[in-house]
Design a protein around this motif. Structure first.
Motif, PDB file in Angstrom:
ATOM      1  N   GLU A  13       0.844  -1.191   0.000  1.00 21.10           N
ATOM      2  CA  GLU A  13       0.000   0.000   0.000  1.00 21.10           C
ATOM      3  C   GLU A  13       0.876   1.237   0.000  1.00 21.10           C
ATOM      4  O   GLU A  13       1.931   1.266   0.638  1.00 21.10           O
ATOM      5  CB  GLU A  13      -0.903   0.010   1.236  1.00 21.10           C
ATOM      6  CG  GLU A  13      -1.794   1.240   1.345  1.00 21.10           C
ATOM      7  CD  GLU A  13      -2.717   1.188   2.548  1.00 21.10           C
ATOM      8  OE1 GLU A  13      -3.891   0.804   2.382  1.00 21.10           O
ATOM      9  OE2 GLU A  13      -2.249   1.505   3.669  1.00 21.10           O
ATOM     10  N   ARG A  15       0.801   5.270   1.032  1.00 20.16           N
ATOM     11  CA  ARG A  15       0.123   6.348   1.746  1.00 20.16           C
ATOM     12  C   ARG A  15       1.067   7.533   1.841  1.00 20.16           C
ATOM     13  O   ARG A  15       2.243   7.374   2.170  1.00 20.16           O
ATOM     14  CB  ARG A  15      -0.233   5.956   3.179  1.00 20.16           C
ATOM     15  CG  ARG A  15      -1.305   4.924   3.349  1.00 20.16           C
ATOM     16  CD  ARG A  15      -1.689   4.832   4.814  1.00 20.16           C
ATOM     17  NE  ARG A  15      -2.691   3.798   5.045  1.00 20.16           N
ATOM     18  CZ  ARG A  15      -3.590   3.854   6.013  1.00 20.16           C
ATOM     19  NH1 ARG A  15      -3.612   4.896   6.838  1.00 20.16           N
ATOM     20  NH2 ARG A  15      -4.454   2.885   6.176  1.00 20.16           N
ATOM     21  N   ASN A 149      -3.869   1.132  -3.191  1.00 16.22           N
ATOM     22  CA  ASN A 149      -3.701  -0.201  -2.634  1.00 16.22           C
ATOM     23  C   ASN A 149      -4.540  -1.216  -3.399  1.00 16.22           C
ATOM     24  O   ASN A 149      -5.350  -0.856  -4.260  1.00 16.22           O
ATOM     25  CB  ASN A 149      -4.044  -0.240  -1.139  1.00 16.22           C
ATOM     26  CG  ASN A 149      -5.474   0.194  -0.834  1.00 16.22           C
ATOM     27  OD1 ASN A 149      -6.359   0.151  -1.684  1.00 16.22           O
ATOM     28  ND2 ASN A 149      -5.702   0.613   0.407  1.00 16.22           N
ATOM     29  N   TRP A 151      -6.772  -4.912  -2.323  1.00 16.21           N
ATOM     30  CA  TRP A 151      -7.170  -5.776  -1.220  1.00 16.21           C
ATOM     31  C   TRP A 151      -8.289  -6.713  -1.665  1.00 16.21           C
ATOM     32  O   TRP A 151      -8.896  -6.525  -2.710  1.00 16.21           O
ATOM     33  CB  TRP A 151      -7.589  -4.953   0.002  1.00 16.21           C
ATOM     34  CG  TRP A 151      -8.587  -3.855  -0.248  1.00 16.21           C
ATOM     35  CD1 TRP A 151      -8.357  -2.655  -0.863  1.00 16.21           C
ATOM     36  CD2 TRP A 151      -9.969  -3.834   0.130  1.00 16.21           C
ATOM     37  NE1 TRP A 151      -9.511  -1.898  -0.894  1.00 16.21           N
ATOM     38  CE2 TRP A 151     -10.507  -2.589  -0.292  1.00 16.21           C
ATOM     39  CE3 TRP A 151     -10.795  -4.743   0.785  1.00 16.21           C
ATOM     40  CZ2 TRP A 151     -11.840  -2.244  -0.098  1.00 16.21           C
ATOM     41  CZ3 TRP A 151     -12.130  -4.392   0.993  1.00 16.21           C
ATOM     42  CH2 TRP A 151     -12.629  -3.153   0.564  1.00 16.21           C
TER      43      TRP A 151
END
Length: 233
Positions: A13, A15, A149, A151
């Motif tokens: 991910e 951020r 990301n 998921w």
């Protein structure tokens, strides 16, 4: 502040470090995964995203995003969320719209949104696919983090495609580049040098991403101190 059970899968991910992004244009060139190598026509389960997120959501949950999902080759959903003092999703805090999109698994495409005080416009490959103005969920007015990301929606595959049994791991969501253009009318964010100098105390509430980023977790949740952990590199 919560007990998180073991997860059978993990994923990377991105951020940004602080809640320092607000009004402007956000663009990413990305390609969604094929759930089975060499066969992009097979559907499965995944959510591959680019979004702005206000954390921590316990105080102010704000989000604008693109979500590419595994239920069809051109499955793309645009979302805006706004809620306060909650840690759970519920109806009424989100407005979503599925948009017409090209095959996201076979080629890279450019996904963008322009976030302004009175509107949000989403684009795919330069063409507008949705615009939100007034009414319904408020247009966010607080800064957030840029996030990207991929998921999987748990074992029941409640979102992102019902055929998760087709997934073959590992899978890859590819991000070629990301760009941010600040709106000319934005006078506060981002902070100079992308640091924390312009942040309010509210901007810094539980804003650390991980124990290695050097950002303290400031604040409590329901009167409890946040969890702590050590950095291991």
């Amino acid at each position: 502040v919560a007990d998180i059970p073991d997860k059978p899968l993990s994923s990377g991910e991105f951020r940004s470090r602080h809640n320092i992004f607000r009004y402007g244009r956000y663009e990413v060139r990305m390609k969604a995964p094929s759930v089975q190598p060499g066969n992009p026509s097979i559907d499965g389960n995944f959510i591959s995203a680019m979004f702005v997120f206000r954390g921590a959501k316990y105080k102010h949950w704000r989000e604008i995003d693109f979500e590419i999902t595994g239920d069809a080759p051109g499955a793309v959903t645009t979302n805006v969320l706004s809620a306060d003092n909650t840690d759970r999703w519920k109806a009424g805090i989100q407005e979503s719209r599925r948009v017409t999109a090209p095959n996201s698994r076979t080629d890279f495409h450019t996904y963008a949104f322009e976030w302004l005080p009175t509107s949000i416009t989403w684009y795919i490959d330069g063409a507008p696919v949705r615009q939100k103005t007034g009414g319904g969920v408020p247009i966010p007015d607080m800064s957030g983090k840029v996030m990207m990301n991929m998921w999987i929606f748990g074992e029941k595959y409640g979102f992102g495609g019902s055929e998760g049994h087709n997934n073959v791991y590992p899978m890859e969501s590819e991000y070629d580049w990301f760009r941010f253009y600040k709106w000319d009318g934005e006078t506060h964010y981002p902070c100079a040098g992308f640091g924390a100098g312009c942040l309010t105390s509210d901007d810094q509430y539980l804003s650390g991403n991980n124990p290695c980023d050097g950002i303290p977790q400031i604040g409590t949740v329901y009167g409890k101190e946040p969890c702590t952990s050590a950095c291991h590199r």
